[in-house]
Enzyme design. Structure first.
Site, mmCIF file in Angstrom:
data_model
loop_
_atom_site.group_PDB
_atom_site.id
_atom_site.type_symbol
_atom_site.label_atom_id
_atom_site.label_comp_id
_atom_site.label_asym_id
_atom_site.label_seq_id
_atom_site.Cartn_x
_atom_site.Cartn_y
_atom_site.Cartn_z
ATOM 1 N N ASN A 16 0.791 -1.239 0.000
ATOM 2 C CA ASN A 16 0.000 0.000 0.000
ATOM 3 C C ASN A 16 0.824 1.290 0.000
ATOM 4 O O ASN A 16 0.542 2.201 -0.765
ATOM 5 C CB ASN A 16 -1.006 -0.017 1.158
ATOM 6 C CG ASN A 16 -0.339 -0.053 2.512
ATOM 7 O OD1 ASN A 16 0.734 -0.627 2.680
ATOM 8 N ND2 ASN A 16 -0.965 0.565 3.491
ATOM 9 N N GLU B 298 4.446 -5.038 12.150
ATOM 10 C CA GLU B 298 3.553 -3.870 12.015
ATOM 11 C C GLU B 298 2.371 -4.359 11.188
ATOM 12 O O GLU B 298 2.506 -4.601 9.980
ATOM 13 C CB GLU B 298 4.272 -2.727 11.290
ATOM 14 C CG GLU B 298 5.521 -2.213 12.008
ATOM 15 C CD GLU B 298 5.222 -1.210 13.118
ATOM 16 O OE1 GLU B 298 4.057 -0.794 13.255
ATOM 17 O OE2 GLU B 298 6.162 -0.867 13.855
ATOM 18 N N CYS C 36 -3.108 1.236 6.709
ATOM 19 C CA CYS C 36 -3.321 0.493 7.957
ATOM 20 C C CYS C 36 -4.053 1.333 9.001
ATOM 21 O O CYS C 36 -4.803 0.808 9.804
ATOM 22 C CB CYS C 36 -1.986 0.018 8.510
ATOM 23 S SG CYS C 36 -0.797 1.358 8.726
HETATM 24 N N1 LIG Z 1 0.933 -1.432 10.832
HETATM 25 C C1 LIG Z 1 1.499 -0.951 9.742
HETATM 26 O O1 LIG Z 1 2.433 -0.143 9.800
HETATM 27 C C2 LIG Z 1 1.014 -1.368 8.387
HETATM 28 C C3 LIG Z 1 1.405 -0.621 7.288
HETATM 29 C C4 LIG Z 1 0.928 -0.990 6.040
HETATM 30 C C5 LIG Z 1 0.098 -2.066 5.875
HETATM 31 N N2 LIG Z 1 -0.274 -2.781 6.967
HETATM 32 C C6 LIG Z 1 -1.216 -3.889 6.817
HETATM 33 O O2 LIG Z 1 -0.853 -4.697 5.700
HETATM 34 C C7 LIG Z 1 -2.002 -5.234 5.075
HETATM 35 C C8 LIG Z 1 -2.006 -4.922 3.605
HETATM 36 O O3 LIG Z 1 -0.804 -5.237 3.013
HETATM 37 P P1 LIG Z 1 -0.558 -6.573 2.179
HETATM 38 O O4 LIG Z 1 -1.809 -7.034 1.544
HETATM 39 O O5 LIG Z 1 0.628 -6.285 1.340
HETATM 40 O O6 LIG Z 1 -0.201 -7.593 3.338
HETATM 41 P P2 LIG Z 1 0.271 -9.114 3.186
HETATM 42 O O7 LIG Z 1 0.415 -9.605 4.575
HETATM 43 O O8 LIG Z 1 -0.584 -9.851 2.265
HETATM 44 O O9 LIG Z 1 1.722 -9.013 2.493
HETATM 45 C C9 LIG Z 1 2.774 -8.314 3.097
HETATM 46 C C10 LIG Z 1 4.085 -8.911 2.641
HETATM 47 O O10 LIG Z 1 4.185 -10.231 3.139
HETATM 48 C C11 LIG Z 1 4.584 -11.097 2.094
HETATM 49 N N3 LIG Z 1 4.111 -12.434 2.433
HETATM 50 C C12 LIG Z 1 2.904 -12.998 2.196
HETATM 51 N N4 LIG Z 1 2.869 -14.250 2.694
HETATM 52 C C13 LIG Z 1 4.093 -14.482 3.246
HETATM 53 C C14 LIG Z 1 4.696 -15.593 3.902
HETATM 54 N N5 LIG Z 1 4.031 -16.725 4.097
HETATM 55 N N6 LIG Z 1 5.972 -15.478 4.318
HETATM 56 C C15 LIG Z 1 6.672 -14.326 4.122
HETATM 57 N N7 LIG Z 1 6.151 -13.242 3.518
HETATM 58 C C16 LIG Z 1 4.881 -13.315 3.085
HETATM 59 C C17 LIG Z 1 3.965 -10.471 0.862
HETATM 60 O O11 LIG Z 1 4.604 -10.948 -0.299
HETATM 61 C C18 LIG Z 1 4.240 -9.007 1.127
HETATM 62 O O12 LIG Z 1 5.568 -8.693 0.787
HETATM 63 C C19 LIG Z 1 -3.167 -4.604 5.804
HETATM 64 O O13 LIG Z 1 -3.628 -5.497 6.771
HETATM 65 C C20 LIG Z 1 -2.554 -3.379 6.447
HETATM 66 O O14 LIG Z 1 -3.249 -2.902 7.565
HETATM 67 C C21 LIG Z 1 0.167 -2.468 8.209
HETATM 68 O O1 LIG Z 2 -0.575 1.602 5.928
HETATM 69 C C1 LIG Z 2 -0.038 2.143 6.899
HETATM 70 C C2 LIG Z 2 1.090 3.054 6.766
HETATM 71 O O2 LIG Z 2 1.931 3.172 7.812
HETATM 72 C C3 LIG Z 2 0.813 4.196 5.961
HETATM 73 S S1 LIG Z 2 1.753 5.572 6.145
HETATM 74 O O3 LIG Z 2 2.680 5.510 5.042
HETATM 75 O O4 LIG Z 2 2.513 5.566 7.421
HETATM 76 O O5 LIG Z 2 0.895 6.732 6.059
#
Ligand SMILES: NC(=O)c1ccc[n+]([C@@H]2O[C@H](COP(=O)([O-])OP(=O)(O)OC[C@H]3O[C@@H](n4cnc5c(N)ncnc54)[C@H](O)[C@@H]3O)[C@@H](O)[C@H]2O)c1
Ligand SMILES: O=C[C@H](O)CS(=O)(=O)O
Length: 486
Positions: free
Chosen positions: A154, A253, A287
């Site tokens: 994202n 995270e 997120c």
């Molecule tokens: N807390 C935060 O700072 C934060 C920031 C951004 C996004 N997010 C969260 O991330 C999610 C969206 O992102 P997404 O769809 O890319 O998440 P995702 O968990 O599907 O993927 C994240 C990463 O993990 C990898 N991945 C997937 N399966 C794996 C495995 N089995 N082993 C190792 N790596 C693996 C993916 O290839 C990708 O690089 C939402 O839930 C969002 O809230 C959290």
């Molecule tokens: O998706 C969550 C992220 O931390 C977004 S931000 O880049 O920090 O705004």
């Protein structure tokens, strides 16, 4: 010509080369589905080489003069400034981010690089007193060695950089694995920036691949001492388990289900603007996005009317168009998940007061009124431009509803009585919460992270310094010690 758009090779040991797996990866523009490139995925052998070279390069990086280390970050910053427009183009084409989103993300990246540039001069130790006569205790802050970083789709440029820059700044080697839908923005563009900035060869490696290809190898590999993961709670739980079994530090995270609360004394126009920004920025794929708007009954009608009016004016479509506020979701799977969630919400009795159309990967805003706390809409992370408004009658009910989620990432409270807001904020089970602001806040020097299922980590500033270093106790016995026997 924008050479950043061509970065489809792996970056291993300072070399740009195709992955050695037979598996082909496709990179597509999420708005029009244009095929940007195909390339071979990194194999387990490529990953192994990446970790080995990071380990080798780290040994001398750790001992490099901090002025020289800092210069790398200054040059990285300069490269980004010089290539600003090209980076904006990549963010638009590869992840469907609007110009506004791209500018926001680049700003976050620059702040993070500036913060990380101070790390080489913050590797401070301590001299501690000893209860043993003649002993001097020295506690050194030292790099972990090699850090493995996994980032989401994202905000990939920022969320990769948020770990890469501090990890390098603290003297580590790095292997980065971006999301398969964002190999450039979350991966190779960062490699290019640091290559141009003069980072020593091998210190930062980027592998673009699929989990089906490498399995748990990225986390299990014996070289990385720590895994920094940003992504979904489901995957984070798995990473935590594998890292734990292999006795590695892990920083997670994860997802969120943030609430923006509007109290009966709030400035409604401000609350509406904050809610629109907190829900619809980057199509709700953040997120910290405000999934739930919890509004006091006394101001409910006024809030809903003004909110609906503002949401109805949001422009959707091609992210290349500088007026577009809502571009595409990252891929068709996310669109299908969203449509399913909307339909389930309606079946559960939630009423959409705005229900936009779905065109390709564009999902127009959907606003649900009077959502109840036991509905899936209130429980799930809505990673899309879909929002639930919930009506409440007192502060106690606000707390119960706001905390009735397995997540605990961010939140916001709108009130003219700052101390009432602060007292409520203390009772909210979230890692971050903002008064009279939106839910989306990330500052380079302030602890960032969630409670409950939103993560087990804090990053930024001192917290990143702690995350990417460890301590080493060296004691010196200055006087001849008497042992109890021998
Ligand atoms: N807390 C935060 O700072 C934060 C920031 C951004 C996004 N997010 C969260 O991330 C999610 C969206 O992102 P997404 O769809 O890319 O998440 P995702 O968990 O599907 O993927 C994240 C990463 O993990 C990898 N991945 C997937 N399966 C794996 C495995 N089995 N082993 C190792 N790596 C693996 C993916 O290839 C990708 O690089 C939402 O839930 C969002 O809230 C959290
Ligand atoms: O998706 C969550 C992220 O931390 C977004 S931000 O880049 O920090 O705004």
């Amino acid at each position: 010509m924008n050479e950043l758009k061509q970065l489809h090779n792996q970056f291993i040991n300072g070399q740009w080369r195709d992955g050695s797996s037979d598996r082909k990866m496709e990179n597509r523009n999420p708005f029009d589905n244009e095929l940007l490139a195909t390339y071979h995925a990194a194999s387990k052998e490529d990953l192994d080489q990446a970790y080995e070279t990071a380990k080798e390069a780290q040994k001398s990086w750790e001992k490099t003069n901090p002025i020289v280390q800092r210069e790398v970050f200054e040059k990285a910053h300069q490269y980004i400034e010089n290539n600003h427009e090209k980076i904006v183009e990549v963010i638009i084409d590869e992840i469907g981010g609007t110009r506004l989103k791209a500018e926001f993300e680049i700003g976050l990246v620059i702040n993070m690089i500036k913060e990380a540039s101070t790390f080489p001069f913050r590797m401070n130790g301590q001299i501690l007193p000893s209860p043993t006569d003649g002993k001097e205790n020295r506690v050194y802050r030292v790099p972990l060695g090699v850090v493995g970083i996994i980032s989401p789709f994202n905000f990939p440029f920022f969320l990769s950089m948020k770990s890469v820059a501090p990890a390098l700044g603290a003297g580590n080697g790095v292997v980065l694995k971006p999301h398969e839908d964002t190999p450039i923005t979350g991966g190779t563009m960062i490699a290019k920036i640091f290559e141009e900035a003069g980072l020593p060869k091998g210190l930062l490696n980027v592998v673009t691949t699929e989990i089906a290809e490498i399995g748990d190898n990225f986390v299990e590999h014996p070289i990385p001492r720590s895994i920094s993961f940003t992504g979904s709670t489901k995957v984070g739980r798995h990473i935590g388990k594998v890292a734990g079994e292999n006795l590695k530090e892990v920083h997670l995270e994860l997802g969120g289900n943030s609430a923006l609360v509007v109290l009966d004394d709030a400035d409604i126009d401000l609350a509406v603007s904050a809610a629109v920004f907190s829900r619809f920025t980057h199509q709700g794929q953040i997120c910290m996005s405000a999934n739930r708007l919890i509004v006091h009954e006394k101001v409910y009608d006024e809030f809903v009317e003004k909110f609906v009016e503002k949401v109805s004016r949001l422009t959707t479509g091609d992210p290349k168009n500088s007026n577009t506020i809502i571009g595409p979701l990252i891929n068709e799977r996310q669109v299908q998940n969203t449509v399913q969630l909307i339909e389930e919400g309606i079946k559960e009795g939630a009423k959409p007061i705005i229900r936009g159309n779905v065109n390709g990967n564009i999902v127009e805003p959907v606003v649900f009124d009077e959502v109840k706390r036991d509905m899936k809409l209130a429980k799930a992370e809505l990673f899309a431009p879909v929002v639930s408004i919930m009506k409440v009658s007192n502060d106690q009910e606000i707390l119960e509803i706001a905390n009735d989620t397995s997540y605990g990432l961010s939140g916001a409270i709108h009130t003219q009585d700052i101390e009432r807001g602060a007292e409520l904020a203390k009772e909210m089970d979230t890692g971050m919460i903002h008064i009279n602001d939106g839910t989306i806040n990330d500052e380079p020097n302030v602890a960032f992270g969630g409670m409950k299922n939103s993560g087990v980590s804090r990053l930024n500033g001192d917290w990143s310094l702690d995350a990417f270093t460890t301590t080493k106790w060296i004691s010196v016995q200055h006087t001849r010690k008497q042992f109890p026997y021998s």
